[in-house]
Design a protein around this motif. Structure first.
Motif, PDB file in Angstrom:
ATOM      1  N   MET A 100       1.261   4.025  -2.999  1.00  0.00           N
ATOM      2  CA  MET A 100       0.845   5.390  -2.777  1.00  0.00           C
ATOM      3  C   MET A 100       2.206   6.280  -3.513  1.00  0.00           C
ATOM      4  N   LEU A 101       3.309   5.781  -2.864  1.00  0.00           N
ATOM      5  CA  LEU A 101       4.402   6.729  -3.362  1.00  0.00           C
ATOM      6  C   LEU A 101       4.876   6.460  -4.886  1.00  0.00           C
ATOM      7  N   ILE A 102       4.616   5.418  -5.578  1.00  0.00           N
ATOM      8  CA  ILE A 102       4.826   5.321  -6.935  1.00  0.00           C
ATOM      9  C   ILE A 102       3.904   5.892  -8.064  1.00  0.00           C
ATOM     10  N   PHE A 103       2.542   5.657  -7.273  1.00  0.00           N
ATOM     11  CA  PHE A 103       1.377   6.217  -8.428  1.00  0.00           C
ATOM     12  C   PHE A 103       0.736   7.311  -7.891  1.00  0.00           C
ATOM     13  N   PHE A 104       0.732   7.447  -6.443  1.00  0.00           N
ATOM     14  CA  PHE A 104      -0.407   8.513  -5.989  1.00  0.00           C
ATOM     15  C   PHE A 104       0.398   9.987  -5.658  1.00  0.00           C
ATOM     16  N   VAL A 105       1.586   9.713  -5.115  1.00  0.00           N
ATOM     17  CA  VAL A 105       2.197  11.056  -4.518  1.00  0.00           C
ATOM     18  C   VAL A 105       2.987  11.795  -5.793  1.00  0.00           C
ATOM     19  N   THR A 138       7.176  17.572   2.972  1.00  0.00           N
ATOM     20  CA  THR A 138       6.854  17.463   1.432  1.00  0.00           C
ATOM     21  C   THR A 138       7.845  17.080   0.378  1.00  0.00           C
ATOM     22  N   THR A 139       8.921  17.781   0.586  1.00  0.00           N
ATOM     23  CA  THR A 139      10.242  17.689  -0.071  1.00  0.00           C
ATOM     24  C   THR A 139      10.582  16.390   0.192  1.00  0.00           C
ATOM     25  N   LEU A 140      10.739  15.734   1.465  1.00  0.00           N
ATOM     26  CA  LEU A 140      11.427  14.315   1.924  1.00  0.00           C
ATOM     27  C   LEU A 140      10.284  13.286   0.996  1.00  0.00           C
ATOM     28  N   LEU A 141       9.050  13.501   1.270  1.00  0.00           N
ATOM     29  CA  LEU A 141       8.191  12.650   0.508  1.00  0.00           C
ATOM     30  C   LEU A 141       8.238  12.612  -0.674  1.00  0.00           C
ATOM     31  N   LEU A 142       8.301  13.779  -1.406  1.00  0.00           N
ATOM     32  CA  LEU A 142       8.477  13.714  -3.064  1.00  0.00           C
ATOM     33  C   LEU A 142       9.838  13.098  -3.437  1.00  0.00           C
ATOM     34  N   ALA A 143      10.894  13.339  -2.697  1.00  0.00           N
ATOM     35  CA  ALA A 143      12.037  12.838  -2.848  1.00  0.00           C
ATOM     36  C   ALA A 143      12.104  11.262  -2.704  1.00  0.00           C
ATOM     37  N   ALA A 144      11.372  10.700  -1.915  1.00  0.00           N
ATOM     38  CA  ALA A 144      11.251   9.307  -1.539  1.00  0.00           C
ATOM     39  C   ALA A 144      10.420   8.733  -2.831  1.00  0.00           C
ATOM     40  N   SER A 145       9.276   9.464  -3.210  1.00  0.00           N
ATOM     41  CA  SER A 145       8.594   8.916  -4.319  1.00  0.00           C
ATOM     42  C   SER A 145       9.461   8.827  -5.705  1.00  0.00           C
ATOM     43  N   SER A 146       9.906  10.011  -5.902  1.00  0.00           N
ATOM     44  CA  SER A 146      11.023  10.002  -6.935  1.00  0.00           C
ATOM     45  C   SER A 146      11.939   8.769  -7.105  1.00  0.00           C
ATOM     46  N   VAL A 159       0.877  -1.126  -0.072  1.00  0.00           N
ATOM     47  CA  VAL A 159       0.111   0.006   0.001  1.00  0.00           C
ATOM     48  C   VAL A 159       0.900   1.137   0.014  1.00  0.00           C
ATOM     49  N   VAL A 160       1.951   1.303   0.833  1.00  0.00           N
ATOM     50  CA  VAL A 160       2.430   2.543   1.085  1.00  0.00           C
ATOM     51  C   VAL A 160       3.567   2.491  -0.458  1.00  0.00           C
ATOM     52  N   ALA A 161       4.007   1.453  -0.731  1.00  0.00           N
ATOM     53  CA  ALA A 161       4.754   1.632  -1.930  1.00  0.00           C
ATOM     54  C   ALA A 161       4.020   2.358  -3.228  1.00  0.00           C
ATOM     55  N   LYS A 201      10.156   5.492  -7.576  1.00  0.00           N
ATOM     56  CA  LYS A 201       9.545   5.363  -8.859  1.00  0.00           C
ATOM     57  C   LYS A 201      10.606   5.012 -10.047  1.00  0.00           C
ATOM     58  N   THR A 202      11.881   5.615  -9.696  1.00  0.00           N
ATOM     59  CA  THR A 202      12.945   5.393 -10.539  1.00  0.00           C
ATOM     60  C   THR A 202      13.528   4.251 -10.477  1.00  0.00           C
ATOM     61  N   TRP A 203      13.983   3.823  -9.349  1.00  0.00           N
ATOM     62  CA  TRP A 203      14.676   2.569  -9.084  1.00  0.00           C
ATOM     63  C   TRP A 203      14.100   1.300  -8.444  1.00  0.00           C
ATOM     64  N   ALA A 204      12.929   1.119  -8.127  1.00  0.00           N
ATOM     65  CA  ALA A 204      12.067   0.182  -7.684  1.00  0.00           C
ATOM     66  C   ALA A 204      12.291  -1.153  -8.597  1.00  0.00           C
ATOM     67  N   LEU A 205      11.951  -0.906  -9.805  1.00  0.00           N
ATOM     68  CA  LEU A 205      11.930  -2.130 -10.621  1.00  0.00           C
ATOM     69  C   LEU A 205      13.590  -2.648 -10.952  1.00  0.00           C
ATOM     70  N   PRO A 206      14.372  -1.753 -11.174  1.00  0.00           N
ATOM     71  CA  PRO A 206      15.708  -2.074 -11.433  1.00  0.00           C
ATOM     72  C   PRO A 206      16.185  -2.965 -10.059  1.00  0.00           C
ATOM     73  N   LEU A 207      16.064  -2.262  -8.988  1.00  0.00           N
ATOM     74  CA  LEU A 207      16.240  -2.931  -7.715  1.00  0.00           C
ATOM     75  C   LEU A 207      15.755  -4.068  -7.441  1.00  0.00           C
ATOM     76  N   ILE A 208      14.479  -4.414  -7.789  1.00  0.00           N
ATOM     77  CA  ILE A 208      14.082  -5.695  -7.471  1.00  0.00           C
ATOM     78  C   ILE A 208      14.311  -6.627  -8.399  1.00  0.00           C
ATOM     79  N   ILE A 209      14.844  -6.362  -9.757  1.00  0.00           N
ATOM     80  CA  ILE A 209      15.433  -7.453 -10.598  1.00  0.00           C
ATOM     81  C   ILE A 209      17.053  -7.647 -10.341  1.00  0.00           C
TER      82      ILE A 209
END
Length: 398
Positions: free
Chosen positions: A180-185, A205-213, A176-178, A216-224
């Motif tokens: 929200m960070l990837i698609f909602f924020v 807000t700055t921290l939240l947007l940075a975590a979301s960015s 749920v948190v992931a 969103k950028t590195w989630a899939l490469p890190l999982i692979i």
């Protein structure tokens, strides 16, 4: 060690498929010759599976129990194995029993036939059956082995079932948190661009947007990368290098440490007590029981105790020096050694430690569930506040 798949013919002319482990092809051929089998084909298996095929523990325990029952009623071993193979619903167990029966028909013992399949049968299975065959009480050995297997599976099932809900809750919360960070924020980022350019964007807000960015950028490469890394490490056996520090970390971890310690020591006590009860020598029993703990730290302590016993010392002293065993366990071991009732004392200790571990696990999981809910509420609350603060800032309410 490489695994070879073979198709061979025994002295009766029957074709027997199977697998064996050997260092080289020549060693595999030598192993087949020692079983009086003539190979028709032999090929090394190159599997990319993360998990090797194995017989279900419950099916194996049931097979040992049924085999014991048939032998007690006077059914010959070969006939009992054929009956079990015909009745078994597990395909791997069925083919294994047929191959074992064929080797026994060629003059092998049951223990030797099982020992030739270390990927399916543990040293505990082989040692208890070997002691039963040599001592003339194979039926009793099989019954005790089935009881040990059933008890181990029961403990494992309890731990899995007790941990299922907290693990599900943690997984759902993470997703749920992931999500929200990837698609909602990221949808809010253009709305806050003017405040960011003016340097008025609140730090949450700055921290939240940075975590979301980043996510969103590195989630899939890190999982692979993580999946490939685990696959490579496991296929090359390199994960074992991390077992010792991981075991030490778990044993010293607050809350879960006593549970991990109690479960591992209970396995040691049950396996050692069962082996000694079956007449397996102490040194051999300690080696198998140490392996059964599944804990590298305890295994090293038990190995040191085995060396001390070879020098004429007792068991409780070296185990006490390791600092891994509780005082009450050491006291009972000492009493068992002095009264020559060590196997009985070990089995009672195993029951006591299993009950203690179950009680502590229940308490831990009861505390874990509300803790997970609290953490999830804090994280979601932080995200909501971080998204609302720029709204208040822009309207002049902040």
């Amino acid at each position: 060690m490489p695994q070879f798949r073979y198709l061979a013919v025994n002295s009766a002319g029957a074709r027997l498929p199977g697998t064996l482990q050997a260092g080289t092809r020549a060693e595999a051929l030598q192993a087949l010759a020692s079983r009086n089998l003539t190979p028709l084909s032999l090929a090394e298996q190159r599997s990319l599976q993360l998990r090797k095929k194995r017989i279900a523990p419950a099916a194996l325990a049931a097979a040992f129990s049924l085999l014991s029952d048939q032998l007690e009623t006077g059914v010959p071993l070969l006939r009992a194995l054929h009956v079990l193979s015909e009745q078994s619903a597990d395909v791997l167990l069925r083919s294994t029993l047929m191959a074992v029966a064929a080797e026994i028909a060629d003059g092998s013992s049951l223990a030797a036939a099982l020992a030739a399949r270390p990927e399916l049968f543990s040293p505990l299975d082989v040692s208890m059956i070997q002691a039963g065959e040599e001592g003339g009480f194979l039926e009793e050995s099989l019954r005790r082995l089935a009881a040990v297997r059933e008890r181990q599976e029961e403990i494992r099932s309890r731990i899995v079932s007790a941990s299922a809900y907290p693990l599900l809750l943690a997984t759902v919360a993470t997703l749920v948190v992931a999500g929200m960070l990837i698609f909602f924020v990221p949808r809010f980022e253009p709305l806050f661009a003017s405040l960011r350019d003016a340097g008025r964007l609140p730090w949450p807000t700055t921290l939240l947007l940075a975590a979301s960015s980043v996510l969103k950028t590195w989630a899939l490469p890190l999982i692979i990368l993580l999946t490939v890394g685990i696959f490579v490490l496991r296929s090359r056996g390199l994960l074992n290098r991390f077992s010792r520090p991981l075991d030490r970390l778990l044993m010293n971890f607050k809350g879960i440490g006593p549970v991990v310690r109690s479960v591992a020591i209970s396995r040691f006590c049950r396996v050692l007590g069962s082996l000694l009860q079956n007449g397996v020598p102490m040194i051999r029993s300690l080696a198998i029981a140490g392996q059964a703990t599944g804990n590298q730290i305890l295994k090293e302590s038990i190995s040191a105790a085995s060396d001390s016993i070879c020098s004429g010392r007792n068991l409780a002293g070296p185990l006490a020096a390791s600092g891994c065993f509780p005082a009450d366990v050491l006291e009972m071991l000492s009493v068992g050694e002095q009264s020559n009732r060590l196997p009985t004392v070990l089995l009672k200790l195993a029951d006591k430690l299993e009950a203690r571990a179950q009680q502590r696990l229940d308490i831990l999981l009861r505390l874990l569930e509300p803790a997970l809910m609290l953490v999830m509420a804090v994280v979601v609350g932080f995200m909501v506040i971080a998204l609302l603060m720029p709204v208040f800032e822009g309207s002049g309410l902040a």
